[in-house]
Structure formats: structure tokens, C-alpha cells
Design a protein around this motif. Structure first.
Motif: not given
Length: 405
Positions: A96, A230, A238, A241, A246, A252, A302
């Protein structure tokens, strides 16, 4: 007490505080996206424990992480750190915008930490007058008194005495309403990229970009509450994105633990330095068991193939819902992204989301509501196409039950 204890729904009314009204069935076992109750009846799970069970029930990677850690170390407190917490923090930072992580046990605690950090940052960086937090109507940020006051639903915060001050509410997706409230006294603006409890309402790109620009202009922090959006829920790790914007602080929880209680606040080094030793803490935050499970969740979710599957599953959900709606004409639109979707009831069925929720349970489907007008779906991110098809077949029967009653 003589005889064997009867563990049933009636026992809830006998021994539990009445702030919940749970269903009559008591689930006892889950596997993937299926759940079984005490009578052995099977349900398809489109609820995911309210967007928590990100990898379904009893996912091998999570069971393995938990049982492995359970044989090593359970708890230390933050007088010492531990390996799972450090590994998880490193993975969150690497994946992140963030440089620093604070661990808590829930989304409310992560938000509490975020709001306290924003206030402390403003106090030390500017002055005590820079204390206002701007949130949005219909938002939800937790049930502690601070977070429920920041949340934009008075029904949840009224009736408990004087509320924390310097909290203002603008209108979601209305940039002018933010412009009308924001000033040099604003320390933070907090928003959900998709309002969850408020009805599965996604922020527009223009709105998020506009809020970011206003925060920069007035030297305020942008806090994104990604408790519900998230950890892969929207098809990216997340939701921020998707927007190319940002935040300064991100919270989260929910999907992060896949069912094990854990929350985290992510931020930059420059902002994090204002939570000095002793300014905030948590007995259980960063617990080795929780962090070991969350690390397995991040490792599993991920991955490009899992995040791609989330968006493919969204398409399937939308196709099925469109087909159901063609027959029964109950929805005005399907909102949301990835595996966080809201079927918005049209004028004819407004206010009746709970009827669809109860009918779904009758048909062997676990669904959710997001307010009186929206049926919410937040299933496992790795739900199979077969389970989607079976669940939608049951949902169609539920819709038929309500629509033709």
C-alpha cells in the motif's frame, strides 16, 4: 444445574443482552461458502459475516496459520512485539501507500485510532483550534462513542448523553457540501469509498479527487475507512487503488482477519510520529494469533488471479440479478463493486429489504440488508461459480416469495 444444557435460540433471550435479534437458526459448521445449522440444514453464504469471511469458512490456509501459531504463542501484550505482527505490518506497508501500521481488534478501534491521530497531528502541527472532523450523512465508522458520532446516522448515536464535539456532516458525493463546511479548523475528512451500511453507495471519482484536493488546500488529513471495502473486496487490495487517490490514513478490518478479530490503521511516517509512546494503545492489538491469520489472508488474497476472480464473480452476480429482475421487477439498480453489491429496491418494494432477507433464509440463503431499501451481498472472495449459481437460484425463490405474496 441439572440435566444437559439446551443450547438453542431461547437461551439467547435468557442470557444475552437484547441489543441483537438473531435469527432462529444457529449455525454450527461452515465449509467454503456453505453453512450448516443445528438441524443439519445447509445454507449458501452470500453474507460472509457482513463482509468478514473473505475466504469463506475454514479455508485451509487460515486453519493452518491459526493452528500452527496456536501451538507457539498466543499473547504477549505490546510490552514486547512478535513475529506475526511484524511480518503482517511489512506486507501491508509493501502492498500500500503506507509506511507505518497500528494494530487493533476491530474496525471501530482502527477508526478510533485514526480520529485520535488526526486530532493529535493537528494539535501538534498547527493548534488546538484545528479539531473539526468532517464526515458524511449515512456513513458508518463503528460503535464506540467517538466513531458512532463521526458516523452519519443519528439513530446509532442518539440517546447516550452529550456527544464528542467538533464533528460535522456533509452530503456524500456532493463536493459543494464539503466546500461549505471545510475550513482551517478542519483536521480531517473521513469517508468510505463505498458507503456500506448507508446502502452500498460508491463514491464518484470526481468526488474523491475533489475531497483530496480540498484536504490539501486546507491542510487536513484524508482518512479512508476501508473496513468494509478493503482486502480484495472490490477487486483491488484496497478500494482507493481504483481511484488513483491516496489517503493520509487508511483503516482496515473485517476481511483482513477472514473471521478472526483484527483491525489496522495504516499511515505515513510523518503522520504516525504524532502517536508517541503512551498516547494510544490496545491490550490485544497485534496479537500473534490474529496477525498470523491476517498474514495468511493477505498472502492468499493479494494475488492477481484472486483479485481477477472477484471481478468475474461480480459480473456473474450482476447477470443473475438482472435475470431475476427481468422476471419479477423488484430492483431499480445494482450498486457496488466486486463482492460488495447492493440490490436497490424499486418504489414498489421500498422499505422491504428485511422481507427479502428473511425470505432468503427460508430458501437456504444467507443474505444481508443495507438499510430498508437495499439487499446486500458480501460473500467470500473465492466463492465458486457453482455456489453463486445455487445461491442465486435460492435468491430467485426468495424474490418470488416476496414479489408474488
Amino acid at each position: 444445574m441439572t440435566g444437559e444444557l439446551q443450547v438453542n435460540r431461547a437461551l439467547f433471550d435468557e442470557v444475552m443482552v437484547p441489543n441483537y435479534a438473531p435469527a432462529g437458526v444457529i449455525p454450527v459448521k461452515g465449509k467454503g461458502s456453505r453453512v450448516w445449522d443445528q438441524q443439519g440444514r445447509e445454507y449458501v453464504d452470500f453474507a460472509g459475516g457482513i463482509a468478514v469471511s473473505s475466504l469463506g469458512h475454514c479455508h485451509p490456509a487460515l486453519v493452518g496459520a491459526l493452528t500452527s501459531q496456536a501451538g507457539k504463542l498466543w499473547h504477549l501484550s505490546n510490552v514486547m512485539t512478535n513475529e506475526p505482527a511484524l511480518r503482517l505490518a511489512k506486507k501491508l506497508v509493501d502492498a500500500t501507500f503506507a509506511e507505518k501500521v497500528y494494530f487493533a481488534n476491530s474496525g471501530a478501534e482502527a477508526n478510533e485510532a485514526a480520529f485520535k491521530l488526526a486530532r493529535r497531528w493537528a494539535l501538534e502541527q498547527y493548534s488546538a483550534e484545528k479539531d473539526q472532523i468532517i464526515s458524511f450523512g449515512k456513513s458508518f465508522h463503528g460503535r464506540t462513542f467517538f466513531t458512532v458520532t463521526v458516523g452519519g446516522q443519528a439513530a446509532y448515536s442518539d440517546g447516550f448523553g452529550p456527544k464528542p464535539g467538533a464533528v460535522l456532516h456533509a452530503e456524500f458525493n456532493n463536493l459543494d457540501s464539503v466546500k461549505a463546511l471545510i475550513s482551517d479548523k478542519t483536521c480531517a475528512v473521513v469517508l468510505e469509498p463505498i458507503q456500506g451500511e448507508g446502502g452500498i453507495i460508491p463514491a464518484t471519482k470526481e468526488f474523491i479527487e475533489g475531497v483530496r484536493a480540498l484536504c490539501d488546500q486546507y491542510k487536513a488529513l484524508l482518512i479512508m475507512d476501508e473496513v468494509q471495502t478493503g482486502v480484495g473486496r472490490t477487486g483491488k487490495l484496497y478500494a482507493y487503488m481504483h481511484y488513483g487517490v491516496t489517503p493520509d490514513i487508511l483503516t482496515t478490518a473485517k476481511s483482513l482477519g477472514g473471521g478472526f478479530p483484527v483491525g489496522a490503521m495504516l499511515t505515513t511516517t510523518d503522520i504516525a510520529k504524532h502517536l508517541k509512546v503512551g498516547t494510544h494503545g490496545s491490550t490485544y492489538g497485534g496479537n500473534p494469533l490474529a496477525c498470523a491469520v491476517a498474514e495468511a489472508v493477505i498472502d492468499t488474497v493479494n494475488q492477481p488471479e484472486v483479485l481477477t476472480k472477484v471481478l468475474q464473480s461480480e459480473k456473474l452476480f450482476r447477470q443473475h440479478l438482472a435475470a431475476i429482475n427481468e422476471k419479477y421487477q423488484v430492483f431499480s439498480e445494482i450498486r457496488g463493486q466486486g463482492m460488495l453489491l447492493g440490490a436497490v429496491l424499486n418504489d414498489k418494494f421500498k422499505g422491504r429489504s428485511r422481507e427479502f432477507f428473511l425470505a432468503s433464509a427460508d430458501q437456504g440463503l444467507m443474505a444481508l440488508v443495507a438499510g430498508p431499501d437495499v439487499v446486500r451481498f458480501a460473500p467470500s472472495l473465492v466463492i465458486t461459480d457453482a455456489d453463486i449459481a445455487e445461491g442465486m437460484q435460492r435468491f430467485e425463490q426468495a424474490v418470488k416469495q416476496v414479489a408474488t405474496a
